[in-house]
Design an enzyme around this catalytic site. Structure first.
Site, PDB file in Angstrom:
ATOM      1  N   CYS A 132      10.942  16.744 -14.232  1.00  0.00           N
ATOM      2  CA  CYS A 132      10.824  17.342 -15.559  1.00  0.00           C
ATOM      3  C   CYS A 132       9.557  16.889 -16.288  1.00  0.00           C
ATOM      4  O   CYS A 132       9.192  17.479 -17.300  1.00  0.00           O
ATOM      5  CB  CYS A 132      12.061  17.026 -16.381  1.00  0.00           C
ATOM      6  SG  CYS A 132      13.536  17.751 -15.659  1.00  0.00           S
ATOM      7  N   HIS A 172      10.315  18.429 -23.732  1.00  0.00           N
ATOM      8  CA  HIS A 172      11.020  18.960 -22.553  1.00  0.00           C
ATOM      9  C   HIS A 172      12.456  19.304 -22.959  1.00  0.00           C
ATOM     10  O   HIS A 172      13.089  18.575 -23.728  1.00  0.00           O
ATOM     11  CB  HIS A 172      11.009  17.911 -21.433  1.00  0.00           C
ATOM     12  CG  HIS A 172      11.927  18.256 -20.317  1.00  0.00           C
ATOM     13  ND1 HIS A 172      11.831  19.438 -19.631  1.00  0.00           N
ATOM     14  CD2 HIS A 172      12.979  17.586 -19.776  1.00  0.00           C
ATOM     15  CE1 HIS A 172      12.786  19.481 -18.717  1.00  0.00           C
ATOM     16  NE2 HIS A 172      13.496  18.378 -18.785  1.00  0.00           N
ATOM     17  N   ASN A 198      17.431  24.062 -18.804  1.00  0.00           N
ATOM     18  CA  ASN A 198      16.399  23.137 -18.349  1.00  0.00           C
ATOM     19  C   ASN A 198      15.705  23.759 -17.132  1.00  0.00           C
ATOM     20  O   ASN A 198      16.276  23.792 -16.046  1.00  0.00           O
ATOM     21  CB  ASN A 198      17.057  21.796 -17.990  1.00  0.00           C
ATOM     22  CG  ASN A 198      16.043  20.757 -17.533  1.00  0.00           C
ATOM     23  OD1 ASN A 198      14.876  21.073 -17.288  1.00  0.00           O
ATOM     24  ND2 ASN A 198      16.486  19.518 -17.393  1.00  0.00           N
TER      25      ASN A 198
HETATM   26  O1  UT7 Z   1      15.611  16.892 -17.333  1.00  0.00           O
HETATM   27  C1  UT7 Z   1      15.679  15.789 -16.457  1.00  0.00           C
HETATM   28  C2  UT7 Z   1      16.382  14.683 -17.061  1.00  0.00           C
HETATM   29  N1  UT7 Z   1      17.756  14.996 -17.279  1.00  0.00           N
HETATM   30  C3  UT7 Z   1      18.330  14.765 -18.451  1.00  0.00           C
HETATM   31  O2  UT7 Z   1      17.670  14.375 -19.376  1.00  0.00           O
HETATM   32  C4  UT7 Z   1      19.831  14.917 -18.562  1.00  0.00           C
HETATM   33  C5  UT7 Z   1      20.422  13.779 -19.341  1.00  0.00           C
HETATM   34  N2  UT7 Z   1      21.881  13.793 -19.399  1.00  0.00           N
HETATM   35  C6  UT7 Z   1      22.571  14.703 -20.129  1.00  0.00           C
HETATM   36  O3  UT7 Z   1      22.013  15.589 -20.724  1.00  0.00           O
HETATM   37  C7  UT7 Z   1      24.067  14.522 -20.267  1.00  0.00           C
HETATM   38  O4  UT7 Z   1      24.431  13.253 -19.763  1.00  0.00           O
HETATM   39  C8  UT7 Z   1      24.893  15.605 -19.520  1.00  0.00           C
HETATM   40  C9  UT7 Z   1      24.721  16.931 -20.229  1.00  0.00           C
HETATM   41  C10 UT7 Z   1      24.441  15.720 -18.078  1.00  0.00           C
HETATM   42  C11 UT7 Z   1      26.383  15.237 -19.552  1.00  0.00           C
HETATM   43  O5  UT7 Z   1      26.817  15.045 -20.893  1.00  0.00           O
HETATM   44  P1  UT7 Z   1      27.604  13.721 -21.315  1.00  0.00           P
HETATM   45  O6  UT7 Z   1      27.897  13.855 -22.728  1.00  0.00           O
HETATM   46  O7  UT7 Z   1      26.779  12.538 -20.874  1.00  0.00           O
HETATM   47  O8  UT7 Z   1      28.932  13.863 -20.487  1.00  0.00           O
HETATM   48  P2  UT7 Z   1      29.571  12.839 -19.448  1.00  0.00           P
HETATM   49  O9  UT7 Z   1      28.858  12.938 -18.139  1.00  0.00           O
HETATM   50  O10 UT7 Z   1      29.704  11.512 -20.085  1.00  0.00           O
HETATM   51  O11 UT7 Z   1      31.004  13.461 -19.308  1.00  0.00           O
HETATM   52  C12 UT7 Z   1      31.946  13.442 -20.399  1.00  0.00           C
HETATM   53  C13 UT7 Z   1      33.203  14.163 -19.977  1.00  0.00           C
HETATM   54  C14 UT7 Z   1      33.746  13.708 -18.636  1.00  0.00           C
HETATM   55  O12 UT7 Z   1      35.162  13.763 -18.699  1.00  0.00           O
HETATM   56  P3  UT7 Z   1      36.014  12.435 -18.912  1.00  0.00           P
HETATM   57  O13 UT7 Z   1      35.652  11.531 -17.770  1.00  0.00           O
HETATM   58  O14 UT7 Z   1      35.572  11.893 -20.241  1.00  0.00           O
HETATM   59  O15 UT7 Z   1      37.405  12.947 -18.882  1.00  0.00           O
HETATM   60  C15 UT7 Z   1      33.249  14.760 -17.671  1.00  0.00           C
HETATM   61  O16 UT7 Z   1      34.079  14.893 -16.548  1.00  0.00           O
HETATM   62  O17 UT7 Z   1      32.902  15.556 -19.827  1.00  0.00           O
HETATM   63  C16 UT7 Z   1      33.329  15.990 -18.533  1.00  0.00           C
HETATM   64  N3  UT7 Z   1      32.416  17.048 -18.104  1.00  0.00           N
HETATM   65  C17 UT7 Z   1      32.615  18.339 -18.441  1.00  0.00           C
HETATM   66  N4  UT7 Z   1      33.581  18.943 -19.147  1.00  0.00           N
HETATM   67  C18 UT7 Z   1      33.492  20.276 -19.309  1.00  0.00           C
HETATM   68  C19 UT7 Z   1      31.271  16.953 -17.380  1.00  0.00           C
HETATM   69  N5  UT7 Z   1      30.716  18.157 -17.236  1.00  0.00           N
HETATM   70  C20 UT7 Z   1      31.528  19.035 -17.871  1.00  0.00           C
HETATM   71  C21 UT7 Z   1      31.491  20.426 -18.064  1.00  0.00           C
HETATM   72  N6  UT7 Z   1      32.478  21.001 -18.785  1.00  0.00           N
HETATM   73  N7  UT7 Z   1      30.496  21.189 -17.589  1.00  0.00           N
END
Ligand code: UT7
Length: 328
Positions: A116, A255, A285
Site C-alpha cells: 500500500c 492511503h 483499498n
Molecule cells: O492497506 C494495507 C494496510 N492494511 C490496513 O491498514 C488494515 C488495518 N486493519 C484494519 O483496517 C482492521 O483491523 C480490519 C478492518 C481489518 C478489521 O477491523 P477490526 O475492528 O480490527 O476487527 P477485528 O479483526 O478486531 O474483529 C472484530 C470482530 C471479531 O469478532 P469477535 O472475535 O470479536 O467475536 C471478528 O471475527 O469482528 C469480526 N469480524 C467481522 N464481523 C462481521 C471480522 N471481520 C468481519 C466481517 N463482518 N467482515
C-alpha cells in the site's frame, strides 16, 4: 546548475465497471453492511471481471486517460514506473506490458512493489529521476487487481480490497512546486502480520499450497491497524511541521485502508475534515492505486500552490509521507 523539482502535470485513472456492494458481500460471507461501514467505511468496491484482462489493462487505461488529458504522446515518455503487488505475471514487469499496449517505445520501465506504500515509494523514486534533469516525462502508475489475491470466503479480508488504477505525469521545473520533502520508513519485522504465504521462493506453488488457500492476502488486521495509525501519522506530521505547513490550508492525501485510520491521522495533524481526501466508500483499498485515484477525483478542486501531504502505510511494513506543492 539550478535545482529541479518533479511536478505533477496531470492525473488519469480507470476503474472496472463491476460494483461489488456490501449487500452482495453479505450474501457471500457472514458479514453486514453495518459492520463494514462502521469498522472500515467501505460501501462498495470495483472488481475486474473480464476474462483475459489483468492489471496492465487497468494501468494502460489509466495512462491513456492521462495522455488524453495532458496531450502527451507515447513516444515522448522517458520512464514508466508501475507500482503494484498484483502484476500480470511474476515476470516480465507489468510496466513493460503497459508500455507495449500503449506504444511507449522510447522509455525504460520497471515495477515497484511496496504494497500500500507502493505509490508513495514510486513517487519518491520517480522524483529523483526527474530532479536529475535526464528524464523529462515520467509516468507513474498505481494499478491493482486485488481481487486476484483475495479469498472471497474470508470475511476478515474480502470486504476491504478493490481493483483500480491511477497514473500521474511528472515533469521537471526550476520553480518551487512539486515534490519538496519526504519522510520514509520500513520495518521488515512487520511482515509476519501482512503477507502472502505461498507462491514465492520460500514456498513455491504446489497442489497443497493451493488446497490450503495460501495464495491469498494474509492479514492480522488489529496489528496492522495499530502500526498504520502510528506510522502514517508520525511521518505526515513530521513533514507538515518541518515545513511549517498550515493545517487549515493543507490537503491530506492518505492511503485508503480504513476510515478510522484516516480520521486518526487527520486528528493528529489537526486538519479540518474538508481538507482530507476520502473515497474509500466507493473503491475500498486498491493498494497502490488509492492515492492517484484520490488525486484524479480532487484534481478540479486543487489550485496552483496548494500544499498536499501524501501518506501511506503498507506491507513490509513500509510507510512514507511526501510534501507536494500542486503546480496547476
Ligand atoms: O492497506 C494495507 C494496510 N492494511 C490496513 O491498514 C488494515 C488495518 N486493519 C484494519 O483496517 C482492521 O483491523 C480490519 C478492518 C481489518 C478489521 O477491523 P477490526 O475492528 O480490527 O476487527 P477485528 O479483526 O478486531 O474483529 C472484530 C470482530 C471479531 O469478532 P469477535 O472475535 O470479536 O467475536 C471478528 O471475527 O469482528 C469480526 N469480524 C467481522 N464481523 C462481521 C471480522 N471481520 C468481519 C466481517 N463482518 N467482515
Amino acid at each position: 546548475m539550478e535545482k529541479l523539482h518533479a511536478v505533477i502535470k496531470g492525473v488519469g485513472a480507470y476503474v472496472p465497471d463491476y460494483v461489488l456492494t456490501n449487500d452482495e458481500l453479505s450474501r457471500m460471507v457472514d458479514t453486514t453492511d453495518e459492520w463494514i461501514m462502521s469498522r472500515i467505511g467501505i460501501k462498495e468496491r470495483r472488481l475486474l471481471r473480464e476474462e483475459g484482462k489483468a492489471t496492465s489493462d487497468l494501468g494502460a487505461e489509466a495512462v491513456k486517460n492521462l495522455f488524453d488529458k495532458t496531450g502527451t504522446k507515447p513516444e515522448e515518455v522517458d520512464l514508466l514506473i508501475c507500482a503494484t503487488v498484483t502484476p500480470d505475471m511474476r515476470f516480465p514487469a507489468t510496466s513493460c506490458i503497459i508500455c507495449d499496449k500503449l506504444g511507449i517505445k522510447n522509455a525504460f520501465a520497471f515495477d515497484l512493489t511496496s504494497g500500500c506504500s507502493g505509490f508513495v515509494y514510486a513517487l519518491s523514486t520517480a522524483a529523483r529521476y526527474v530532479e536529475s534533469g535526464r528524464y523529462k516525462k515520467v509516468v507513474l502508475v498505481g494499478a491493482e487487481v486485488m481481487s486476484s489475491i483475495i479469498d472471497y470466503t474470508d470475511r476478515a479480508t474480502c470486504p476491504i480490497f478493490g481493483d483500480g488504477a491511477g497514473a500521474v505525469l511528472l515533469e521537471p521545473t526550476a520553480e518551487a512546486y512539486g515534490v519538496l520533502d519526504e519522510e520514509m520508513g520500513t520495518d521488515g519485522s512487520g511482515r509476519t502480520h501482512l503477507h502472502m504465504k505461498a507462491g514465492g521462493s520460500l514456498m513455491p506453488p504446489t497442489h497443497e499450497t493451493v488446497d490450503q488457500r495460501l495464495h491469498y492476502v494474509y492479514q492480522e488486521g488489529q496489528a496492522v491497524f495499530k502500526w498504520a495509525v502510528v506510522k502514517m501519522a508520525d511521518v505526515a506530521e513530521a513533514v507538515m511541521k518541518r515545513n511549517g505547513l498550515d493545517p487549515d490550508k493543507t490537503w491530506l492525501v492518505p492511503h485508503q485502508a480504513n476510515l478510522r485510520i484516516i480520521d486518526a491521522v487527520a486528528r493528529r495533524m489537526e486538519l479540518s475534515p474538508e481538507r482530507v481526501m476520502i473515497n474509500i466508500h466507493k473503491y475500498g483499498n486498491t493498494t497502490a492505486a488509492t492515492i492517484p485515484l484520490l488525486l484524479w477525483e480532487w484534481e478540479k478542486k486543487l489550485q496552483k500552490g496548494d500544499d498536499l501531504v501524501i501518506c501511506a502505510f503498507g506491507s513490509g511494513f513500509s510507510w512514507g509521507a511526501i510534501w507536494l506543492k500542486w503546480a496547476y
